[in-house]
Each structure stands twice: as structure tokens, then as C-alpha cells.
Design a protein around this motif. Structure first.
Motif, PDB file in Angstrom:
ATOM      1  N   THR A  26      81.185  18.612  22.743  1.00  0.00           N
ATOM      2  CA  THR A  26      81.813  19.874  22.309  1.00  0.00           C
ATOM      3  C   THR A  26      80.982  20.550  21.613  1.00  0.00           C
ATOM      4  N   GLY A  27      81.307  21.757  21.313  1.00  0.00           N
ATOM      5  CA  GLY A  27      80.438  22.634  20.597  1.00  0.00           C
ATOM      6  C   GLY A  27      80.445  22.281  19.203  1.00  0.00           C
ATOM      7  N   VAL A  32      77.329  18.379  14.597  1.00  0.00           N
ATOM      8  CA  VAL A  32      77.356  17.287  14.007  1.00  0.00           C
ATOM      9  C   VAL A  32      76.061  16.577  14.149  1.00  0.00           C
ATOM     10  N   ALA A  33      75.764  16.692  15.349  1.00  0.00           N
ATOM     11  CA  ALA A  33      74.452  15.702  15.834  1.00  0.00           C
ATOM     12  C   ALA A  33      73.141  16.473  14.998  1.00  0.00           C
ATOM     13  N   GLY A  55      81.411  26.576  12.031  1.00  0.00           N
ATOM     14  CA  GLY A  55      81.683  26.241  13.577  1.00  0.00           C
ATOM     15  C   GLY A  55      82.342  24.920  13.736  1.00  0.00           C
ATOM     16  N   VAL A  56      82.603  24.428  12.665  1.00  0.00           N
ATOM     17  CA  VAL A  56      83.483  23.041  12.960  1.00  0.00           C
ATOM     18  C   VAL A  56      84.746  23.134  12.099  1.00  0.00           C
ATOM     19  N   ALA A  61      84.153  19.557   8.525  1.00  0.00           N
ATOM     20  CA  ALA A  61      83.225  20.078   7.457  1.00  0.00           C
ATOM     21  C   ALA A  61      83.185  19.214   6.252  1.00  0.00           C
ATOM     22  N   ASN A  62      84.490  18.856   5.923  1.00  0.00           N
ATOM     23  CA  ASN A  62      85.008  17.991   4.869  1.00  0.00           C
ATOM     24  C   ASN A  62      84.117  16.702   5.074  1.00  0.00           C
ATOM     25  N   ASP A  63      83.919  16.139   5.963  1.00  0.00           N
ATOM     26  CA  ASP A  63      83.253  14.849   6.418  1.00  0.00           C
ATOM     27  C   ASP A  63      81.880  15.066   5.989  1.00  0.00           C
ATOM     28  N   ILE A  64      81.166  16.084   6.423  1.00  0.00           N
ATOM     29  CA  ILE A  64      79.659  16.355   6.287  1.00  0.00           C
ATOM     30  C   ILE A  64      79.636  16.491   4.850  1.00  0.00           C
TER      31      ILE A  64
END
Length: 106
Positions: A26-27, A32-33, A55-56, A61-64
């Protein structure tokens, strides 16, 4: 105001959600990668553009942010994803996203 947890358990939980996304098609997967690979070895694998958070999905975004917060709170020096138990998964992500030209996603 929403508080994002930045403790060890929250960071590990976030990674268990982020890794399957990074391995998908996915985009969001590329973004994330890129985040995970920049953490692993930015000079060789590329950097993470902060604007990629736009773009997520908010949960991604919260997990990052949870992972970044955990890294920023750590007072024992550098912490990498392999020390959190995800070395094999990280190798899979690198193989998927950083293959030589013409042999996989870029």
C-alpha cells in the motif's frame, strides 16, 4: 489533547502493528518501511521524511510517534529494532524495499 504512550510495551505493540504494514503493498507501506529502515540504518537505507506522516492514517502516525517517543525517552543510549525482538522482520523489510533495481519495490 490526546496522549500517545511512549513506554516500552507501547512501542513494542506499535511495532507489531507497523511491521505488517511495512510488508504490505500500500502507499502507507512504503512510508512505514522508510521509517523503520531509517531507524535501522539511515545512511545506507535512506531517511524518513517527516512529511510522510501526512500520508498515513492517524493510527499509523500515532504508532510511529509512540516509537519515536520511546526512543527519545530512553536514557540507556541507542536502541534499535533488533534489540526489541524484530531483527528477522527488519531483514524481511529491507529485502522487500531495498532490492537492486528491477528486482522489487523501490
Amino acid at each position: 489533547m490526546t496522549s500517545i504512550p511512549t513506554d516500552y510495551d507501547s512501542a513494542r505493540a506499535a511495532l507489531t502493528r507497523l511491521i505488517p504494514i511495512a510488508m504490505s503493498d500500500t502507499g502507507q507501506a512504503r512510508r512505514v518501511a522508510n521509517f523503520l529502515m531509517a531507524w535501522w540504518n539511515g545512511p545506507d537505507l535512506g531517511h524518513f521524511e517527516i512529511a510522510d506522516l501526512f500520508g498515513v492514517d492517524i493510527g499509523v502516525a500515532n504508532d510511529i510517534t509512540s516509537v519515536i517517543g520511546f526512543l527519545g525517552r530512553n536514557d540507556r543510549g541507542a536502541v534499535y529494532i533488533d534489540s526489541l525482538g524484530f531483527a528477522e522482520e527488519m531483514q524481511d523489510i529491507i529485502a522487500r524495499w531495498r532490492n537492486p533495481v528491477g528486482q522489487g519495490p523501490e
